[in-house]
Design a protein around this motif. Structure first.
Motif, PDB file in Angstrom:
ATOM      1  N   LYS A 130      16.027 -33.240  13.701  1.00  7.94           N
ATOM      2  CA  LYS A 130      16.887 -32.459  12.794  1.00  7.94           C
ATOM      3  C   LYS A 130      17.208 -33.257  11.531  1.00  7.94           C
ATOM      4  O   LYS A 130      17.192 -32.710  10.425  1.00  7.94           O
ATOM      5  N   ASN A 131      17.513 -34.539  11.702  1.00  8.79           N
ATOM      6  CA  ASN A 131      17.815 -35.384  10.538  1.00  8.79           C
ATOM      7  C   ASN A 131      16.605 -35.500   9.611  1.00  8.79           C
ATOM      8  O   ASN A 131      16.753 -35.446   8.381  1.00  8.79           O
ATOM      9  N   LEU A 132      15.426 -35.661  10.184  1.00  3.46           N
ATOM     10  CA  LEU A 132      14.210 -35.750   9.375  1.00  3.46           C
ATOM     11  C   LEU A 132      13.951 -34.441   8.633  1.00  3.46           C
ATOM     12  O   LEU A 132      13.547 -34.450   7.466  1.00  3.46           O
ATOM     13  N   ILE A 133      14.186 -33.320   9.307  1.00  4.95           N
ATOM     14  CA  ILE A 133      14.014 -32.013   8.664  1.00  4.95           C
ATOM     15  C   ILE A 133      15.000 -31.884   7.504  1.00  4.95           C
ATOM     16  O   ILE A 133      14.625 -31.465   6.400  1.00  4.95           O
ATOM     17  N   ARG A 134      16.277 -32.249   7.739  1.00  3.82           N
ATOM     18  CA  ARG A 134      17.300 -32.178   6.679  1.00  3.82           C
ATOM     19  C   ARG A 134      16.927 -33.032   5.470  1.00  3.82           C
ATOM     20  O   ARG A 134      17.198 -32.678   4.335  1.00  3.82           O
ATOM     21  N   ASP A 135      16.297 -34.179   5.764  1.00  2.00           N
ATOM     22  CA  ASP A 135      15.923 -35.095   4.678  1.00  2.00           C
ATOM     23  C   ASP A 135      14.634 -34.684   3.983  1.00  2.00           C
ATOM     24  O   ASP A 135      14.189 -35.363   3.054  1.00  2.00           O
ATOM     25  N   GLY A 136      14.017 -33.583   4.454  1.00  2.00           N
ATOM     26  CA  GLY A 136      12.816 -33.065   3.802  1.00  2.00           C
ATOM     27  C   GLY A 136      11.551 -33.856   4.097  1.00  2.00           C
ATOM     28  O   GLY A 136      10.593 -33.823   3.326  1.00  2.00           O
ATOM     29  N   VAL A 137      11.528 -34.549   5.202  1.00  2.00           N
ATOM     30  CA  VAL A 137      10.353 -35.343   5.574  1.00  2.00           C
ATOM     31  C   VAL A 137       9.205 -34.398   5.948  1.00  2.00           C
ATOM     32  O   VAL A 137       9.412 -33.346   6.560  1.00  2.00           O
ATOM     33  N   ASP A 138       7.985 -34.785   5.554  1.00  2.00           N
ATOM     34  CA  ASP A 138       6.787 -34.005   5.830  1.00  2.00           C
ATOM     35  C   ASP A 138       6.636 -33.781   7.338  1.00  2.00           C
ATOM     36  O   ASP A 138       6.854 -34.690   8.142  1.00  2.00           O
ATOM     37  N   ILE A 139       6.230 -32.577   7.717  1.00  2.00           N
ATOM     38  CA  ILE A 139       6.137 -32.212   9.129  1.00  2.00           C
ATOM     39  C   ILE A 139       5.145 -33.104   9.892  1.00  2.00           C
ATOM     40  O   ILE A 139       5.373 -33.423  11.060  1.00  2.00           O
ATOM     41  N   GLU A 140       4.063 -33.552   9.248  1.00  5.10           N
ATOM     42  CA  GLU A 140       3.098 -34.427   9.929  1.00  5.10           C
ATOM     43  C   GLU A 140       3.746 -35.747  10.332  1.00  5.10           C
ATOM     44  O   GLU A 140       3.488 -36.272  11.416  1.00  5.10           O
ATOM     45  N   LEU A 141       4.615 -36.266   9.473  1.00  6.62           N
ATOM     46  CA  LEU A 141       5.317 -37.505   9.785  1.00  6.62           C
ATOM     47  C   LEU A 141       6.334 -37.279  10.911  1.00  6.62           C
ATOM     48  O   LEU A 141       6.501 -38.127  11.786  1.00  6.62           O
ATOM     49  N   ILE A 142       6.987 -36.105  10.909  1.00  9.52           N
ATOM     50  CA  ILE A 142       7.943 -35.774  11.978  1.00  9.52           C
ATOM     51  C   ILE A 142       7.216 -35.675  13.318  1.00  9.52           C
ATOM     52  O   ILE A 142       7.695 -36.183  14.336  1.00  9.52           O
ATOM     53  N   ILE A 143       6.038 -35.052  13.317  1.00  3.92           N
ATOM     54  CA  ILE A 143       5.246 -34.943  14.551  1.00  3.92           C
ATOM     55  C   ILE A 143       4.904 -36.334  15.064  1.00  3.92           C
ATOM     56  O   ILE A 143       5.055 -36.629  16.260  1.00  3.92           O
ATOM     57  N   LYS A 144       4.492 -37.204  14.162  1.00  6.60           N
ATOM     58  CA  LYS A 144       4.108 -38.568  14.550  1.00  6.60           C
ATOM     59  C   LYS A 144       5.310 -39.353  15.087  1.00  6.60           C
ATOM     60  O   LYS A 144       5.205 -40.053  16.091  1.00  6.60           O
ATOM     61  N   ALA A 145       6.460 -39.213  14.428  1.00  7.00           N
ATOM     62  CA  ALA A 145       7.652 -39.975  14.821  1.00  7.00           C
ATOM     63  C   ALA A 145       8.279 -39.446  16.104  1.00  7.00           C
ATOM     64  O   ALA A 145       8.737 -40.216  16.944  1.00  7.00           O
ATOM     65  N   SER A 146       8.319 -38.126  16.261  1.00  5.51           N
ATOM     66  CA  SER A 146       9.047 -37.524  17.387  1.00  5.51           C
ATOM     67  C   SER A 146       8.166 -37.264  18.608  1.00  5.51           C
ATOM     68  O   SER A 146       8.682 -37.080  19.710  1.00  5.51           O
ATOM     69  N   LYS A 147       6.847 -37.198  18.390  1.00  7.18           N
ATOM     70  CA  LYS A 147       5.897 -36.846  19.457  1.00  7.18           C
ATOM     71  C   LYS A 147       6.101 -35.401  19.939  1.00  7.18           C
ATOM     72  O   LYS A 147       5.655 -35.034  21.021  1.00  7.18           O
ATOM     73  N   LEU A 148       6.798 -34.597  19.117  1.00 11.39           N
ATOM     74  CA  LEU A 148       6.988 -33.186  19.437  1.00 11.39           C
ATOM     75  C   LEU A 148       5.844 -32.374  18.842  1.00 11.39           C
ATOM     76  O   LEU A 148       5.217 -32.783  17.864  1.00 11.39           O
ATOM     77  N   SER A 149       5.611 -31.202  19.421  1.00  9.24           N
ATOM     78  CA  SER A 149       4.557 -30.335  18.892  1.00  9.24           C
ATOM     79  C   SER A 149       5.035 -29.681  17.592  1.00  9.24           C
ATOM     80  O   SER A 149       6.239 -29.591  17.312  1.00  9.24           O
ATOM     81  N   ARG A 150       4.075 -29.235  16.812  1.00  8.90           N
ATOM     82  CA  ARG A 150       4.386 -28.532  15.561  1.00  8.90           C
ATOM     83  C   ARG A 150       5.267 -27.313  15.862  1.00  8.90           C
ATOM     84  O   ARG A 150       6.229 -27.043  15.157  1.00  8.90           O
ATOM     85  N   GLU A 151       4.928 -26.601  16.952  1.00 11.80           N
ATOM     86  CA  GLU A 151       5.685 -25.399  17.318  1.00 11.80           C
ATOM     87  C   GLU A 151       7.144 -25.744  17.626  1.00 11.80           C
ATOM     88  O   GLU A 151       8.064 -25.037  17.217  1.00 11.80           O
ATOM     89  N   LYS A 152       7.365 -26.827  18.360  1.00 11.24           N
ATOM     90  CA  LYS A 152       8.728 -27.239  18.717  1.00 11.24           C
ATOM     91  C   LYS A 152       9.519 -27.608  17.458  1.00 11.24           C
ATOM     92  O   LYS A 152      10.691 -27.236  17.309  1.00 11.24           O
ATOM     93  N   ILE A 153       8.874 -28.316  16.543  1.00 13.46           N
ATOM     94  CA  ILE A 153       9.554 -28.693  15.298  1.00 13.46           C
ATOM     95  C   ILE A 153       9.880 -27.454  14.479  1.00 13.46           C
ATOM     96  O   ILE A 153      10.972 -27.346  13.915  1.00 13.46           O
TER      97      ILE A 153
END
Length: 162
Positions: A130-153
């Motif tokens: 959620k913090n990464l999303i709020r900060d506008g971080v690219d979704i590919e980086l969020i997937i890499k950092a969180s290990k969550l699926s694109r759908e979950k994000i």
């Protein structure tokens, strides 16, 4: 309707605190466990834990693994909500003191602790996402950092918008 047609209901109230161990022994192991829990819940926590450990040993061979785990979980929830002075650490300590009795309780408590740790880790990952999303971080980086699926994000992002 006349009064003659109303049923007469009689209630028998039982003071479980007056039950002796001999009285409790006449019931099946699961009922004994429940009666002991009700009897000792407001008593000294050492007596409650001892009765719990004894009861667990009695029911272990009489119920399925699934039933056993369910009974223990229900009683632990009951104990923690009614007797605020009782902790899982108290139960673990008593199990160790009783040398061999209640080993299954120890396993269940350790499994509950592990589930709690895993749940905490998952909640931490969700909060970080959620913090990464709020900060506008690219979704590919969020997937890499969180290990969550694109759908979950995407679900988390959608939830945040609502």
């Amino acid at each position: 309707m006349t009064l003659q047609m109303l049923p007469v209901l009689r209630h028998e109230f039982i003071n479980i605190r007056e039950y002796t161990e001999k009285d409790i022994k006449q019931y099946n192991p699961v009922t004994r466990m429940v009666l002991r829990s009700l009897k000792y819940i407001f008593e000294d926590k050492e007596k409650l834990i001892e009765a719990f450990v004894i009861s667990v040993d009695e029911i272990e061979s009489t119920v399925t693994e699934e039933e056993f785990n369910k009974y223990i979980d229900i009683l632990l929830i009951y104990y923690s909500s009614v007797n605020k002075n009782l902790t899982e650490e108290d139960i673990l300590r008593k199990v160790q003191e009783l040398g061999g009795k209640g080993e299954r309780i120890m396993t269940i408590l350790q499994e509950r602790e592990q589930k709690g740790i895993e749940k905490g880790i998952q909640q931490g990952i969700i909060e970080m996402t959620k913090n990464l999303i709020r900060d506008g971080v690219d979704i590919e980086l969020i997937i890499k950092a969180s290990k969550l699926s694109r759908e979950k994000i995407e679900d988390i992002r959608e939830e945040m918008l609502n």
